[in-house]
Write a protein that holds these residues in place. Structure first.
Motif, PDB file in Angstrom:
ATOM      1  N   HIS A   1      -5.594   0.295  -7.506  1.00  0.00           N
ATOM      2  CA  HIS A   1      -5.100  -1.052  -7.196  1.00  0.00           C
ATOM      3  C   HIS A   1      -5.022  -1.258  -5.681  1.00  0.00           C
ATOM      4  CE1 HIS A   1      -3.120  -1.278 -11.414  1.00  0.00           C
ATOM      5  NE2 HIS A   1      -4.420  -1.495 -11.452  1.00  0.00           N
ATOM      6  N   LYS A   2      -4.725  -0.191  -4.957  1.00  0.00           N
ATOM      7  CA  LYS A   2      -4.726  -0.278  -3.495  1.00  0.00           C
ATOM      8  C   LYS A   2      -6.157  -0.507  -2.993  1.00  0.00           C
ATOM      9  CE  LYS A   2      -0.629   2.607  -3.219  1.00  0.00           C
ATOM     10  NZ  LYS A   2      -0.025   3.871  -2.749  1.00  0.00           N
TER      11      LYS A   2
ATOM     12  N   VAL B   1      -4.706   4.456   5.276  1.00  0.00           N
ATOM     13  CA  VAL B   1      -5.463   3.687   4.276  1.00  0.00           C
ATOM     14  C   VAL B   1      -6.830   4.269   3.950  1.00  0.00           C
ATOM     15  CG1 VAL B   1      -4.261   1.535   4.822  1.00  0.00           C
ATOM     16  CG2 VAL B   1      -6.436   2.023   5.915  1.00  0.00           C
TER      17      VAL B   1
ATOM     18  N   TYR C   1      -6.967  -4.121  -3.717  1.00  0.00           N
ATOM     19  CA  TYR C   1      -6.225  -4.963  -2.782  1.00  0.00           C
ATOM     20  C   TYR C   1      -6.959  -5.031  -1.437  1.00  0.00           C
ATOM     21  CZ  TYR C   1      -2.295  -6.616   0.050  1.00  0.00           C
ATOM     22  OH  TYR C   1      -1.486  -7.329   0.888  1.00  0.00           O
TER      23      TYR C   1
ATOM     24  N   ASP D   1      -3.598   4.046  -6.970  1.00  0.00           N
ATOM     25  CA  ASP D   1      -4.567   4.082  -5.872  1.00  0.00           C
ATOM     26  C   ASP D   1      -5.725   3.113  -6.087  1.00  0.00           C
ATOM     27  OD1 ASP D   1      -2.981   5.978  -4.692  1.00  0.00           O
ATOM     28  OD2 ASP D   1      -4.366   7.651  -5.014  1.00  0.00           O
TER      29      ASP D   1
ATOM     30  N   TYR E   1      -7.826   5.127   0.428  1.00  0.00           N
ATOM     31  CA  TYR E   1      -7.989   4.027  -0.527  1.00  0.00           C
ATOM     32  C   TYR E   1      -9.313   3.295  -0.351  1.00  0.00           C
ATOM     33  CZ  TYR E   1      -3.078   5.099  -0.527  1.00  0.00           C
ATOM     34  OH  TYR E   1      -1.888   5.771  -0.546  1.00  0.00           O
TER      35      TYR E   1
ATOM     36  N   THR F   1       2.381   1.883  -7.044  1.00  0.00           N
ATOM     37  CA  THR F   1       1.082   1.209  -7.078  1.00  0.00           C
ATOM     38  C   THR F   1      -0.021   2.247  -7.214  1.00  0.00           C
ATOM     39  OG1 THR F   1       1.937  -0.535  -5.639  1.00  0.00           O
ATOM     40  CG2 THR F   1      -0.446  -0.393  -5.870  1.00  0.00           C
TER      41      THR F   1
ATOM     42  N   LEU G   1       0.812  -1.212   0.000  1.00  0.00           N
ATOM     43  CA  LEU G   1       0.000   0.000   0.000  1.00  0.00           C
ATOM     44  C   LEU G   1       0.851   1.270   0.000  1.00  0.00           C
ATOM     45  CD1 LEU G   1      -2.702  -1.162   2.554  1.00  0.00           C
ATOM     46  CD2 LEU G   1      -2.998  -0.902   0.080  1.00  0.00           C
ATOM     47  N   ARG G   2       2.055   1.183   0.534  1.00  0.00           N
ATOM     48  CA  ARG G   2       2.941   2.356   0.603  1.00  0.00           C
ATOM     49  C   ARG G   2       3.786   2.541  -0.653  1.00  0.00           C
ATOM     50  NH1 ARG G   2       4.616   0.991   6.833  1.00  0.00           N
ATOM     51  NH2 ARG G   2       2.878   2.119   7.800  1.00  0.00           N
TER      52      ARG G   2
END
Length: 131
Positions: free
Chosen positions: A31-32, A58, A35, A29, A61, A27, A22-23
């Motif tokens: 996709h976060k 988080v 996830y 956003d 997201y 990647t 996530l960090r």
């Protein structure tokens, strides 16, 4: 093609590995968001551990602004919905569609015209992504 389920499985399910994913600034956003949606579905303990211990990190997201993008493309995202969409195109087939619902216990039913969902504007049936 990004597979959030594969990303979740390939990392082994730990908070530290999830946070590393996530960090990662490379990647996207969305996709976060995916996830975390998969974590919520397939590893709820991991999802809530991340959310409760790292809420400020988080929240973007799982809520604004990323959820707005998710709602715009909801029909095209590789996720299992946590609800059922009924649109005008389902007219005359609603009972048939309702009978396909596989969950034995329904706790909440929300009916909306999709206008101004949480200030995101008119998302129509795509607003289910907020669930």
């Amino acid at each position: 093609f990004f597979s959030p389920k594969m990303a979740l499985a390939s990392q082994g399910v730990t908070v530290d590995r999830a946070l590393a994913f996530l960090r990662d600034p490379a990647t996207k956003d969305i996709h976060k968001y995916l996830y975390l949606r998969f974590a919520q579905q397939f590893s709820p303990k991991l999802f809530y551990d991340i959310l409760l211990c790292h809420v400020q990190e988080v929240l973007p997201y799982v809520y604004t602004p990323t959820v707005g993008e998710a709602c715009q493309y909801y029909c095209n995202l590789p996720i299992v919905p946590q609800g059922m969409r009924l649109t005008l195109q389902d007219k005359g087939q609603i009972l048939t569609k309702l009978k396909t619902w596989t969950q034995p216990l329904v706790k909440v039913v929300v009916v909306t015209d999709g206008e101004r969902i949480l200030g995101l504007g008119d998302l129509g049936a795509g607003g289910l992504g907020i669930s």
